[in-house]
Design a protein around this motif. Structure first.
Motif, mmCIF file in Angstrom:
data_model
loop_
_atom_site.group_PDB
_atom_site.id
_atom_site.type_symbol
_atom_site.label_atom_id
_atom_site.label_comp_id
_atom_site.label_asym_id
_atom_site.label_seq_id
_atom_site.Cartn_x
_atom_site.Cartn_y
_atom_site.Cartn_z
ATOM 1 N N ILE A 100 18.494 -29.923 39.204
ATOM 2 C CA ILE A 100 19.418 -29.151 38.365
ATOM 3 C C ILE A 100 18.561 -28.190 37.546
ATOM 4 O O ILE A 100 17.823 -28.597 36.648
ATOM 5 N N ASP A 101 18.609 -26.914 37.899
ATOM 6 C CA ASP A 101 17.872 -25.871 37.188
ATOM 7 C C ASP A 101 18.882 -25.090 36.342
ATOM 8 O O ASP A 101 19.743 -24.392 36.893
ATOM 9 N N VAL A 102 18.761 -25.207 35.038
ATOM 10 C CA VAL A 102 19.759 -24.626 34.147
ATOM 11 C C VAL A 102 19.326 -23.245 33.644
ATOM 12 O O VAL A 102 18.249 -23.101 33.059
ATOM 13 N N SER A 103 20.161 -22.255 33.895
ATOM 14 C CA SER A 103 19.988 -20.944 33.264
ATOM 15 C C SER A 103 20.595 -21.030 31.868
ATOM 16 O O SER A 103 21.788 -21.331 31.724
ATOM 17 N N THR A 215 24.692 -22.341 34.920
ATOM 18 C CA THR A 215 24.414 -21.735 33.613
ATOM 19 C C THR A 215 25.101 -22.544 32.522
ATOM 20 O O THR A 215 26.275 -22.907 32.653
ATOM 21 N N ILE A 216 24.355 -22.834 31.459
ATOM 22 C CA ILE A 216 24.917 -23.489 30.281
ATOM 23 C C ILE A 216 24.583 -22.636 29.074
ATOM 24 O O ILE A 216 23.403 -22.414 28.766
ATOM 25 N N THR A 217 25.590 -22.126 28.402
ATOM 26 C CA THR A 217 25.372 -21.300 27.221
ATOM 27 C C THR A 217 25.975 -21.969 25.999
ATOM 28 O O THR A 217 27.032 -22.595 26.086
ATOM 29 N N ASN A 218 25.281 -21.878 24.870
ATOM 30 C CA ASN A 218 25.734 -22.545 23.648
ATOM 31 C C ASN A 218 26.205 -21.505 22.631
ATOM 32 O O ASN A 218 25.411 -20.989 21.838
ATOM 33 N N LEU A 219 27.499 -21.202 22.672
ATOM 34 C CA LEU A 219 28.056 -20.243 21.718
ATOM 35 C C LEU A 219 28.060 -20.805 20.307
ATOM 36 O O LEU A 219 27.937 -20.081 19.329
ATOM 37 N N GLY A 220 28.171 -22.131 20.197
ATOM 38 C CA GLY A 220 28.214 -22.762 18.889
ATOM 39 C C GLY A 220 26.933 -22.581 18.098
ATOM 40 O O GLY A 220 26.957 -22.568 16.869
#
Length: 307
Positions: A100-103, A215-220
């Protein structure tokens, strides 16, 4: 209406705009909201961080929830696939990946937002994830990101030529190198030589910002006072999923006490948005993922095993 200022796209904005346009042109998005009750989860996270010597060793909410998402993807490996699709021939191939390679988008000291590739992050402990993320951000801040992105853009262009997209590749080259305000400037001469003399352990290479498997993005983390949740996040091809972690919010929630009676409590809720490529996935393919998230948030002490 008078124009008082013009701002021309730099290479970072060029890459983002090109990739997001490709996303919306090619991918039929479907999105789901998941609202995690993280009240007890955050208490367990405090225990994980109890022995941290300084801020750099603390596991952030972002890292902990990224680990949760990775555990969910292990239960639903189809959501970690990349897709090869040929519209004219109606041919599709799903590529399953053992890692699992996360952008993950990060904001650098310069204010530039950059998406980095956290290679094989899914198989790491929380402390290893924290070290990897901190080290990645350190190397990114020590890098000439315009030069790195130029190399990535050049590689994408060459890949386009190999796939027969000659007109598209030539248009990109023309748009980036013709003199004028839109020209992309990369390092030359002694500056280029000095930059590439920096060990790769201390700067970014193309490998660090190539596409991950999701892709995992953290808007918080950008705006912690945000209320509500994101409704949709773009999927960057050939990925087939994208996730948005919103800000933790205090909300009234119906709970059940030990006697089976319902009551209203104020709880900490973390909204998570899940987007899928509907060519590759249906909702049923995602059920094991959501079941795993339910299991973790219902029994958050499991994160003590992830240290």
């Amino acid at each position: 209406m008078a124009i008082y200022k013009k701002e021309y796209f730099g290479i970072a904005r060029k890459i983002v705009s090109n990739m997001t346009v490709e996303s919306w042109e090619q991918i039929p998005h479907a999105a789901f909201g998941y609202e995690a009750d993280v009240t007890e989860f955050l208490e367990e996270l405090k225990k994980v961080n109890a022995d941290a010597k300084d801020k750099s060793e603390k596991v952030t909410i972002n890292t902990a929830v990224m680990k949760v998402i990775c555990e969910g993807l292990k239960e639903a490996p189809k959501m970690n696939c990349t897709l090869d699709f040929r519209r004219k021939l109606v041919r599709g191939t799903l590529n399953y990946h053992d890692n699992i390679d996360v952008s993950m988008p990060v904001i650098l000291n310069s204010g530039l937002m950059m998406t980095v590739n956290l290679h094989d992050i899914g198989n790491k402990s929380l402390s290893e994830m924290t070290t990897q993320i901190n080290e990645t951000v350190r190397r990114a801040n020590n890098s000439d990101m315009d030069e790195t992105m130029y190399q990535v853009s050049l590689n994408y262009t060459l890949e386009g030529l190999k796939k027969g997209n000659i007109i598209g590749a030539l248009n990109k080259l023309f748009g980036s190198k013709v003199p004028g305000p839109h020209r992309v400037k990369n390092l030359k001469g002694e500056k280029k030589k000095a930059y590439y003399a920096i060990p790769v352990e201390d700067r970014f290479t193309r490998h660090d910002i190539e596409q991950g498997t999701t892709t995992i993005t953290n808007l918080g983390s950008i705006y912690r006072k945000h209320k509500g949740m994101s409704f949709l996040i773009e999927i960057i091809p050939p990925q087939t999923t994208a996730f948005s972690i919103d800000a933790v919010q205090r909300r009234p929630v119906v709970t059940v006490d030990e006697n089976g009676n319902e009551k209203i409590e104020i709880r900490s809720i973390l909204p998570i948005t899940v987007a899928i490529d509907h060519r590759a996935l249906d909702y049923g393919d995602c059920v094991p993922f959501f079941e795993k998230l339910d299991e973790i948030f219902d029994n958050p002490s499991v994160i003590q095993n992830w240290k």
